[in-house]
Design an enzyme around this catalytic site. Structure first.
Site, PDB file in Angstrom:
ATOM      1  N   HIS A  48       0.816  -1.206   0.000  1.00 48.50           N
ATOM      2  CA  HIS A  48       0.000   0.000   0.000  1.00 48.50           C
ATOM      3  C   HIS A  48       0.852   1.261   0.000  1.00 48.50           C
ATOM      4  CE1 HIS A  48      -3.758   2.183   0.696  1.00 48.50           C
ATOM      5  NE2 HIS A  48      -3.132   2.903   1.611  1.00 48.50           N
ATOM      6  N   HIS A  94      -9.974   3.090  -0.660  1.00 48.78           N
ATOM      7  CA  HIS A  94     -10.164   2.645   0.723  1.00 48.78           C
ATOM      8  C   HIS A  94     -11.009   1.384   0.676  1.00 48.78           C
ATOM      9  CE1 HIS A  94      -9.736   4.486   4.961  1.00 48.78           C
ATOM     10  NE2 HIS A  94      -8.543   4.353   4.411  1.00 48.78           N
TER      11      HIS A  94
END
Length: 742
Positions: A48, A94
């Site tokens: 990420h 998200h």
């Protein structure tokens, strides 16, 4: 340093580090890491944060252009819009948090992307979202998917509405592959004067490092690494990994940060996003080629007994890190006190290039910034070929419905039906700069009052197309997003992307990512829309089942402020023209359409064929047509093809439809529902002038019919394929989603 031990393979694996990565950490430090250092490396080297599987391929994307002020590498990309002003924009994902805790996952996704914008010194003026959910009517997963949809939409609405930024558009898609892994991609855009841009770069040895905003808690710990792994049954229990947001505090933080920036006392500023205090300290230090030393005892905390590991890895929201000029700290403190926010000096800038973390005076972490922030392992993972799909559909077991019967079914399909249940929950007109209403234009438009110009924005991605061909799917997404801007009269100028894929350690999935990046690169170069930043979200899999490859592109365009050209027909008796013509389509290129999905219940073949030169000419022609005031309405043909676009044009307040007669050799269902690109439906009172412009660009623009009151009809060489009452099909279109949600 005390507290360093050789960690077991189990502890290393729990931090999602490989044995080789752990050995690299030992080599960098020259010793075993402390537990806090292990956590710091695990989040900064997570997929990420580090993009370790994609960086080698992301370098293929075009990132420079004549308007680009800041490309990838900062919190947001920036382009020059003239008049001394710039816009900052970016898209983020998200996804994993929104599966675990839909409301907070989506809400904090909005909060995070807004901070990315005002960290650059820009005031956010628009948000768009690109959402993917599982099936709402599935007997096994439907209830959960409805809960996730409701939570995500409520979270986006809550945060954006409370913060005071309009959510002006987006897209929402439903597919079985998103049953266990929804996608929540959020785009934000802000504006500021060019000289007011700020960067996340520490400088000035001895300058104070100041923590501002909310207190640090235990929410969000290991959020970045959780977003870098597949979902398992245990993932559902990871609610502490999901951050909790407070949009009212974020609004105060925005105003305080922008005011503090105007004092001239701020040297650099960084959002505490993924990896929290860890990323903001080491990234600012690495960019400035300096060190940063902090004392965790000074960090405001809302939980008692927090360990250094927890403080450094917490992803509590609404927090920023500043570097100020030494001696001007009080100017900064006064601003934040005025806005009722904490501002605490927690450290200083040093000259040794290291992140040094103290707790109760003891050093608990000491790591070189550059190696931590910029030298994560880089993988050129093996990639073979994307998984193949059948080139032809399975034989029919029932007769195909007529065009007349198929259209209402498609208009009620989850992907096509009106999403008013979603966007009516958003305040899309706050700040009074929104020039469009969702579903009334092909692109969202906000004006920049200071320059007399407007910014048009469009998000696009089609997982079905990309499943059939990741390269072609990515190219088509760029082309459609640019076309959406051109239809409202805007010139596409720059882009951001969000690349949502499965497990990159599987060669066939890695192949999807590589081909999508290469296709996006080719298309963005062709349309001169450099990528100024973006996001990569991998490991979107649950129990081994991955999502469709879903590259989402967000493109911005510039135009003079004027009343926008909208989708609905306005008056009866106008000529209806099909810029780009009826197009062609064979069975192989029909398998990714909404018709194939909803009527045939299959996926096969290849995406619609795209001729880039023809696409560019169609877009140039429509921009000129719109600029000349010749288009009374305009709408591009995409999901559902000609028949669906015609219906959407007929759903205006005046209930004006059209009667079309198309000269084409295609089978009726292909003619009505194929999704060939480079086509735009226009109504006009000046068909001769429109035709003349189209001819200059060597683009077909036949007059295919005329607008009429109350009804809609499609003929093929005089033979009626379907005739519909607008009120009846509009009811199916507008009521379908709400009926499924309930």
């Amino acid at each position: 340093m005390s507290g360093t031990v050789a960690f077991s393979p189990e502890i290393i694996a729990q931090h999602q580090l490989t044995p080789g990565e752990y050995q690299k950490i030992v080599d960098i430090l020259g010793r075993e890491p402390s537990y806090t250092e292990l956590g710091i490396f695990s989040v900064m080297w997570s997929e990420h944060c580090s993009y370790k599987s994609s960086r080698v391929h992301l370098k293929k994307l075009p990132t420079r252009g004549k308007l680009v002020v800041q490309g990838p590498g900062e919190n947001a990309g920036i382009i020059d819009i003239g008049g001394g002003y710039v816009i900052a924009f970016k898209i983020e994902s998200h996804n994993h948090p929104s599966f675990i805790e839909p409301f907070q996952g989506a809400a904090t996704g909005v909060g995070g992307i807004l901070r990315d914008i005002f960290t650059m010194g820009a005031r956010p003026i628009a948000v768009l979202d690109s959402l993917r959910f599982g099936r709402l009517d599935d007997p096994e997963t439907g209830a959960r998917n409805r809960r996730i949809l409701g939570g995500v939409v409520s979270g986006i609405a809550h945060y954006g509405n409370c913060f005071g930024v309009p959510t002006v558009g987006g897209e929402t898609i439903f597919e079985p592959c998103y049953d266990g892994n929804p996608l929540v991609n959020v785009f934000a855009l802000g504006v500021c004067r060019k000289e007011d841009v700020f960067y996340a770069k520490a400088a000035g040895v001895g300058n104070p490092v100041i923590y501002v905003g909310a207190r640090t808690g235990r929410d969000g710990i290991h959020g970045a690494s959780m977003a870098s792994a597949e979902f398992t049954e245990e993932s559902k229990q990871k609610r502490p990994n999901v951050q909790m947001g407070d949009p009212f505090m974020e609004k105060l933080l925005l105003e305080a940060c922008l005011e503090a920036m105007q004092t001239g006392a701020i040297v650099g500023i960084q959002d505490m996003g993924a990896a929290g205090l860890t990323c903001s300290t080491c990234e600012m230090g690495s960019r400035g080629e300096v060190g940063i030393e902090i004392e965790l005892d000074r960090v405001p905390q809302r939980a008692t007994g927090m360990t250094p590991y927890e403080i450094m890895l917490s992803e509590s929201q609404e927090r920023m890190l500043l570097v100020a000029d030494k001696g001007r700290e009080d100017e900064v403190f006064r601003v934040f006190k005025k806005w009722g926010l904490e501002a605490v000096e927690i450290g200083i800038v040093t000259d040794d290039g290291k992140l040094r973390v103290r707790h109760h005076g003891e050093i608990v972490a000491e790591i070189p910034n550059r190696e931590l922030a910029d030298e994560a392992p880089l993988y050129d993972r093996p990639h073979t070929a994307p998984p193949a799909m059948p080139l032809a559909p399975a034989p029919r077991t029932t007769d195909a419905p007529t065009v007349h019967d198929a259209l209402p079914l498609l208009l009620a399909a989850p992907d096509i039906c009106s999403k008013h249940w979603i966007w009516e929950q958003y305040d899309f007109q706050v700040r009074t700069n929104t020039l469009t209403r969702p579903e009334q234009t092909d692109a969202a438009i906000v004006r920049v009052k200071e320059t007399g110009t407007s910014v048009a924005m469009s998000l696009d991605g089609n997982g079905r197309y990309s499943r059939l061909s990741p390269r072609e799917g990515a190219i088509l997404a760029v082309a459609e997003s640019c076309r959406n801007l051109s239809v409202v009269g805007a010139q596409p100028v720059a882009a951001t992307n969000c690349l949502n894929f499965g497990n990159p350690e599987r060669p066939e999935i890695m192949a999807q990512l590589v081909e999508a990046i290469e296709g996006m690169s080719d298309a963005c170069r062709f349309f001169d829309t450099p990528i100024t930043g973006g996001n990569v979200s991998l490991y979107n899999e649950t129990l081994g089942d991955g999502i469709y490859p879903t590259p989402v592109i967000g493109i911005v365009g510039l135009m003079k402020t004027a009343a926008p050209v909208t989708v609905p027909f306005k008056n009866a008796g106008r000529a209806v023209m099909l810029l780009g013509g009826a197009g062609t389509c064979d069975e192989t290129r029909f398998g990714g359409t909404q018709y194939a999905k909803e009527i045939d219940r299959q996926l096969w073949g290849l995406p619609p064929a795209l001729d880039l030169e023809r696409e560019k000419n169609v877009q140039a022609a429509i921009r000129e047509i719109v600029a000349a005031g010749l288009a009374e309405s305009a709408h591009d043909l995409s999901d559902g093809g000609l028949a669906v676009a015609l219906a959407e044009c007929s759903f205006g307040p005046a209930a004006i439809g059209a009667q079309l007669d198309i000269d084409s050799d295609l089978r009726p269902e292909l003619l009505a529902f194929h999704e060939g690109p480079s086509r735009i439906l226009i109504s006009t009172s000046n068909p001769t002038e429109v035709s003349a412009i189209a001819q200059r660009y060597s683009v077909e623009a036949p007059v295919v019919g005329a607008t009429i009151e109350g009804g809609m009809e499609i003929r093929q060489r005089g033979n009626t394929l379907g005739s519909w009452d607008i009120a009846a099909i509009r009811a199916a279109y507008e009521g379908a989603l709400e009926a499924n949600v309930r």
